[in-house]
Design an enzyme around this catalytic site. Structure first.
Site, PDB file in Angstrom:
ATOM      1  N   GLY A 224       0.793  -1.227   0.000  1.00  0.00           N
ATOM      2  CA  GLY A 224       0.000   0.000   0.000  1.00  0.00           C
ATOM      3  C   GLY A 224       0.820   1.268   0.000  1.00  0.00           C
TER       4      GLY A 224
ATOM      5  N   CYS B 230     -27.679  -9.772 -16.536  1.00  0.00           N
ATOM      6  CA  CYS B 230     -27.072  -9.506 -17.844  1.00  0.00           C
ATOM      7  C   CYS B 230     -28.037  -9.950 -18.946  1.00  0.00           C
ATOM      8  CB  CYS B 230     -25.747 -10.235 -17.958  1.00  0.00           C
ATOM      9  SG  CYS B 230     -25.030 -10.118 -19.601  1.00  0.00           S
TER      10      CYS B 230
ATOM     11  N   CYS C  21     -26.080 -13.002 -20.934  1.00  0.00           N
ATOM     12  CA  CYS C  21     -25.795 -14.302 -20.337  1.00  0.00           C
ATOM     13  C   CYS C  21     -26.678 -14.602 -19.126  1.00  0.00           C
ATOM     14  CB  CYS C  21     -24.328 -14.398 -19.939  1.00  0.00           C
ATOM     15  SG  CYS C  21     -23.882 -13.359 -18.543  1.00  0.00           S
TER      16      CYS C  21
ATOM     17  N   CYS D 186     -23.042  -7.609 -18.780  1.00  0.00           N
ATOM     18  CA  CYS D 186     -21.785  -7.774 -18.055  1.00  0.00           C
ATOM     19  C   CYS D 186     -20.753  -6.764 -18.524  1.00  0.00           C
ATOM     20  CB  CYS D 186     -21.215  -9.168 -18.293  1.00  0.00           C
ATOM     21  SG  CYS D 186     -22.054 -10.446 -17.409  1.00  0.00           S
TER      22      CYS D 186
ATOM     23  N   CYS E 250     -18.678 -12.909 -19.459  1.00  0.00           N
ATOM     24  CA  CYS E 250     -19.979 -13.004 -20.130  1.00  0.00           C
ATOM     25  C   CYS E 250     -19.954 -14.099 -21.202  1.00  0.00           C
ATOM     26  CB  CYS E 250     -20.323 -11.658 -20.746  1.00  0.00           C
ATOM     27  SG  CYS E 250     -22.030 -11.514 -21.252  1.00  0.00           S
TER      28      CYS E 250
END
Lengths: 312, 285
Positions: free
Chosen positions: A48, A258, A261, A283, A289
């Site tokens: 970080g 979606c 899909c 998606c 997807c």
């Protein structure tokens, strides 16, 4: 090109890789690559923490993914399989150009499948398919400093990081919670890495924040314009800043699926309808997807066969 | 009010001095009240203050009085660890049992000491508050500093409690601090200072920028809080009225030195140093 020639460094610059380039493997020269790798090691050692680095010139403009590209070019090897996504999409102009450039400079195999890739460069998304041990995800970061919003002075920001003084960040969350009853940060949600540094996770949606926590892959972040890179090693804790009684939430996608899909557990993009009435959802991760669609059609095929069998 | 006896001081200031500028071996010798200047004639450094020592005990209110440029605000900034002095040391009862010199602490330790133990109220609200934030957020900031996963409801309740304590309307807690009047901003500063239950309160001319009636109400508030909590206070002022009203003990500063120290009543009724005499004589009554 074999790994041995790359490792020899100076010699490798004599070998052009791919059909038409006269460039060193991975475009950058070995000294620059070594410098960036060293900075990456430092970043991995201090999860970080933003490490300043050289951010050398490369043939795309700063702000267009230079940070991610520099990291990718300095760690990629000839055996790597590369995937580049832009907002989850493998086929957007930026992703395709970066992918073509990197493969031209290295001769690496490229793929769109998340599970097959060893190295994934991404802009603003974490793939919806879970990453595995050994994979590396490289983020393109526009603003590496999470405190920039609350303290414009770089010197003070660095001191605040050094002292672990994140009071101002909390005040921002406090004010938002007072005003709206929740934190309204959409992308770039501040996270605490390894219980020490507050980090900007790049403009990924809140949906992706929980995926960073204890991820099996190595996460590298490069901000070329700001000349900073940072890292989250595998299995490191990444927690969103949240109040005990006002917990962090991801985007609300209840009742949406979606259109292509039918997935409900992936991040969905909103596409307004042409007639202006409502919107469609699909998606954001194109690989996820298409894989899902393949599964669905296979299942349908199986069902059809079973039906036929039953009839017989 | 001051119950001394065997108890150790909360704050011990030992021979603290600050020189702005290059400094030379003659700086201290050639400045001070006997020379009538605080600028060194050899190297033109400013001797803000030198050789200041005092102790602050539980429940005590100590006044520091002096004219503009006498070094009293610089001294307070050093006591709040905003600046490092050039010499001397500072001890707090709760830091390593009063054995650790606070000036030698790391930045991180100093920050913790500043938020937990030493609270300050400045003359100008611009110094003590963040003008871009709401009033409530200003009070909440010290409460949020050292938390891993704070509880929003608890902090909100504490902010409202503090608003009540300093007699501010709670329904204005979420207004921008810029929209507050000077007196109200001072009250917000006091609420912020009290947020973490500090063990010493430092006041730097807290009422100097306010009109007389508002001054009176803010002083009243400070006195009431001091009575209720027994919080030791160091108050810097050029206003003898404020000193008379609030303090039990007073240091009189001039040209960076303490020229007289003692009980406030004694100093005001029977000043010994010529400067103090002049100060008392010129006070409007």
């Amino acid at each position: 090109m074999k790994l041995s020639t790359v490792a020899k460094g100076v010699e490798s610059s004599l070998f052009s890789n791919g059909p038409s380039t006269g460039y060193n493997f991975g475009y950058l020269n070995e000294e620059i690559k070594r410098e960036i790798r060293r900075k990456i090691l430092k970043a991995v050692a201090i999860p970080g923490y933003q490490v300043p680095y050289s951010s050398p010139e490369i043939p795309i403009a700063r702000g267009w993914g230079t940070g991610g590209l520099q990291i990718t070019l300095s760690i990629i090897g000839p055996e790597d399989r590369l995937k580049v996504i832009d907002q989850g999409c493998d086929d957007s102009v930026n992703a395709v150009n970066l992918k073509r450039f990197i493969s031209m400079m290295t001769g690496c195999e490229v793929t769109t499948e998340t599970t097959m890739a060893t190295l994934i460069q991404t802009r603003h998304r974490v793939p919806d398919t879970p990453l595995k041990q050994g994979q590396i995800l490289v983020f393109q970061v526009p603003i590496p400093e999470p405190l920039r919003e609350v303290e414009p002075k770089v010197e003070l920001c660095r001191r605040m990081h050094a002292e672990g003084d994140y009071g101002l960040m909390w005040v921002r969350l406090y004010e938002e919670t007072v005003r709206w009853g929740r934190v309204t940060v959409g992308a770039r949600y501040p996270v605490l890495v390894h219980g020490r540094y507050v980090m900007d996770p790049s403009p990924i949606p809140r949906w992706d924040i929980p995926k960073l926590n204890r991820n099996e892959a190595l996460l590298l972040f490069g901000a070329g314009r700001e000349k900073r890179l940072y890292a989250v090693p595998p299995h490191t804790s990444v927690e969103p800043l949240e109040f005990e009684d006002v917990p962090f939430t991801v985007e609300d996608q209840r009742g949406k699926a979606c259109e292509l899909c039918g997935s409900r557990d992936s991040f969905l993009d909103e596409i307004p309808r042409e007639d202006g009435l409502g919107s469609r959802w699909c998606c954001s991760d194109t690989d996820f997807c298409s894989r899902k669609r393949l599964e669905v059609s296979r299942a349908k095929g199986r069902a059809l066969i079973l039906k036929k069998d039953a009839r017989i | 009010m001051a119950s001394r006896g065997q108890c150790s001081p909360v704050l011990r200031v030992d021979n603290v001095g600050k020189i702005y500028g290059p400094g030379c071996p003659y700086c201290v010798e050639l400045t001070g009240p006997e020379h009538g200047r605080n600028v060194c004639p050899k190297c033109l450094s400013i001797v803000a203050f030198h050789g200041i020592s005092f102790e602050l005990f539980e429940t005590e209110v100590l006044g520091i009085v002096g004219e503009s440029g006498s070094g009293k605000s610089s001294l307070l900034r050093c006591l709040h660890l905003d600046e490092d002095p050039c010499s001397g040391s500072l001890y707090h009862k709760e830091v390593d049992n009063g054995r650790r010199d606070l000036f030698t602490c790391s930045w991180q330790q100093k920050r913790t000491i500043r938020t937990r133990l030493l609270a300050v109220v400045y003359q100008s609200p611009h110094l003590g508050l963040r003008m871009g934030l709401t009033a409530g957020a200003n009070v909440a900031e010290p409460l949020l500093v050292n938390h891993h996963r704070p509880n929003f409801g608890a902090i909100r309740a504490r902010v409202m409690d503090l608003f009540n304590r300093v007699e501010l309307p709670t329904d204005r807690a979420d207004c921008p601090i810029r929209s507050f009047s000077g007196g109200m901003q001072q009250r917000v500063q006091i609420a912020r200072a009290l947020a973490c239950n500090p063990s010493v309160l430092l006041l730097d001319e807290p009422t100097s920028g306010l009109d007389v009636s508002v001054q009176a109400s803010v002083l009243d508030l400070i006195r009431r809080i001091q009575w209720d909590t027994g919080l030791p206070v160091v108050i810097v002022s050029h206003d003898l009225g404020v000193i008379r009203l609030l303090t039990t003990r007073t240091l009189v500063m001039r040209f960076g030195r303490v020229v007289e120290a003692g009980l406030t009543d004694q100093i005001l009724s029977d000043p010994q140093h010529p400067y103090t005499q002049q100060l008392v004589a010129s006070a409007l009554t």
